[in-house]
Design a protein around this motif. Structure first.
Motif, PDB file in Angstrom:
ATOM      1  N   UNK A  22       0.829  -1.203   0.000  1.00  0.00           N
ATOM      2  CA  UNK A  22       0.000   0.000   0.000  1.00  0.00           C
ATOM      3  C   UNK A  22       0.867   1.257   0.000  1.00  0.00           C
ATOM      4  N   UNK A  23       1.963   1.224   0.747  1.00  0.00           N
ATOM      5  CA  UNK A  23       2.860   2.376   0.790  1.00  0.00           C
ATOM      6  C   UNK A  23       3.461   2.663  -0.581  1.00  0.00           C
ATOM      7  N   UNK A  24       3.941   1.618  -1.245  1.00  0.00           N
ATOM      8  CA  UNK A  24       4.517   1.793  -2.590  1.00  0.00           C
ATOM      9  C   UNK A  24       3.452   2.249  -3.579  1.00  0.00           C
ATOM     10  N   UNK A  25       2.265   1.659  -3.498  1.00  0.00           N
ATOM     11  CA  UNK A  25       1.179   2.067  -4.376  1.00  0.00           C
ATOM     12  C   UNK A  25       0.791   3.519  -4.174  1.00  0.00           C
ATOM     13  N   UNK A  26       0.799   3.949  -2.923  1.00  0.00           N
ATOM     14  CA  UNK A  26       0.490   5.350  -2.619  1.00  0.00           C
ATOM     15  C   UNK A  26       1.570   6.284  -3.158  1.00  0.00           C
ATOM     16  N   UNK A  27       2.828   5.919  -2.951  1.00  0.00           N
ATOM     17  CA  UNK A  27       3.933   6.778  -3.381  1.00  0.00           C
ATOM     18  C   UNK A  27       4.034   6.891  -4.893  1.00  0.00           C
ATOM     19  N   UNK A  28       3.721   5.824  -5.603  1.00  0.00           N
ATOM     20  CA  UNK A  28       3.823   5.848  -7.060  1.00  0.00           C
ATOM     21  C   UNK A  28       2.785   6.753  -7.709  1.00  0.00           C
ATOM     22  N   UNK A  29       1.696   6.993  -7.003  1.00  0.00           N
ATOM     23  CA  UNK A  29       0.652   7.881  -7.536  1.00  0.00           C
ATOM     24  C   UNK A  29       0.166   8.792  -6.420  1.00  0.00           C
ATOM     25  N   UNK A  30       1.107   9.421  -5.723  1.00  0.00           N
ATOM     26  CA  UNK A  30       0.773  10.154  -4.499  1.00  0.00           C
ATOM     27  C   UNK A  30      -0.075  11.389  -4.753  1.00  0.00           C
ATOM     28  N   UNK A  31       0.121  12.056  -5.875  1.00  0.00           N
ATOM     29  CA  UNK A  31      -0.686  13.252  -6.154  1.00  0.00           C
ATOM     30  C   UNK A  31      -2.175  12.910  -6.255  1.00  0.00           C
ATOM     31  N   UNK A  32      -2.465  11.843  -6.993  1.00  0.00           N
ATOM     32  CA  UNK A  32      -3.863  11.423  -7.146  1.00  0.00           C
ATOM     33  C   UNK A  32      -4.475  11.033  -5.820  1.00  0.00           C
ATOM     34  N   UNK A  33      -3.735  10.271  -5.021  1.00  0.00           N
ATOM     35  CA  UNK A  33      -4.274   9.804  -3.736  1.00  0.00           C
ATOM     36  C   UNK A  33      -4.445  10.953  -2.748  1.00  0.00           C
ATOM     37  N   UNK A  34      -3.535  11.901  -2.753  1.00  0.00           N
ATOM     38  CA  UNK A  34      -3.668  13.057  -1.856  1.00  0.00           C
ATOM     39  C   UNK A  34      -4.886  13.887  -2.241  1.00  0.00           C
ATOM     40  N   UNK A  35      -5.082  14.089  -3.537  1.00  0.00           N
ATOM     41  CA  UNK A  35      -6.263  14.821  -3.996  1.00  0.00           C
ATOM     42  C   UNK A  35      -7.556  14.102  -3.612  1.00  0.00           C
ATOM     43  N   UNK A  36      -7.533  12.768  -3.751  1.00  0.00           N
ATOM     44  CA  UNK A  36      -8.720  11.989  -3.372  1.00  0.00           C
ATOM     45  C   UNK A  36      -9.004  12.121  -1.884  1.00  0.00           C
ATOM     46  N   UNK A  37      -7.949  12.023  -1.071  1.00  0.00           N
ATOM     47  CA  UNK A  37      -8.143  12.134   0.376  1.00  0.00           C
ATOM     48  C   UNK A  37      -8.604  13.524   0.766  1.00  0.00           C
ATOM     49  N   UNK A  38      -8.078  14.544   0.086  1.00  0.00           N
ATOM     50  CA  UNK A  38      -8.495  15.922   0.371  1.00  0.00           C
ATOM     51  C   UNK A  38      -9.969  16.133   0.053  1.00  0.00           C
TER      52      UNK A  38
END
Length: 205
Positions: A22-38
């Motif tokens: 999950x950490x690697x998956x998050x880091x590889x597409x961190x911009x998308x995931x941060x926007x989703x969480x926001x």
């Protein structure tokens, strides 16, 4: 091992594999995931976690399958040394296939050298883990440990290897390697207390 230790191995492997994937998956597409969480959208990160946990479970199935195959191999060849030689041959074939089949499938006018990197990294990692395992147990454990990291991990990795996608390959191999390394290096530690207690019991008899 008793049931408590088997349960411990299962849950710790699942947690480590899931967290790392999950950490690697998050880091590889961190911009998308941060926007989703926001935006309070959790579907993407939930899928990353679920996918990582699936790879961790696959690693567990591969581990227990190899324990069975290892005992079966020892029973057939009647010798640890002979069985280890057979495993070395299989390792060589798997590494060769990992290069040549992906080259045939995905190369488009490019050289084969780029397809040597991934198997080379896997072999290098396997040598490191196998060295640690042999130092903590005995030298005869080196080849089985290398076989498990290289061959079994490759077999577990086949669904991702059928795609030439860096993100998919990375988010699958990381939880597999983390889970397999943990299982391999913790197994003898879980078995030690039982063997020591048996030794004490034998001395008191």
């Amino acid at each position: 091992m008793n049931t408590r230790k088997v349960v411990y191995l299962f849950y710790t492997t699942l947690l480590l594999g899931t967290f790392s994937g999950a950490l690697v998956g998050f880091l590889l597409d961190w911009r998308t995931h941060i926007n989703d969480l926001a935006n309070l959208q959790f579907g993407g990160i939930i899928m990353v976690i679920i996918t990582a946990s699936i790879w961790a479970v696959i690693a567990q199935m591969g581990f227990f399958a190899y324990l069975t195959i290892h005992r079966f191999g020892l029973g057939i060849f009647k010798s640890v040394q002979l069985w280890n030689r057979v495993q070395v041959i299989i390792i060589a074939f798997v590494l060769f296939d990992l290069v040549i089949f992906r080259y045939w499938a995905f190369a488009e006018g490019e050289g084969i050298w780029g397809y040597l990197i991934m198997p080379g990294l896997l072999l290098g990692y396997g040598l490191i883990v196998a060295s640690i395992k042999s130092k903590e147990t005995n030298r005869l454990a080196f080849i089985p440990a290398l076989f498990f990291i290289v061959v079994v991990t490759t077999i577990e990795w086949i669904p991702a290897l059928q795609q030439n996608d860096f993100t998919f390959l990375t988010t699958s191999i990381v939880p597999l390697l983390v889970a397999n390394t943990w299982q391999l290096l913790v197994l003898h530690r879980l078995q030690e207390p039982a063997s020591k207690s048996d030794g004490k019991n034998n001395k008191t008899k």
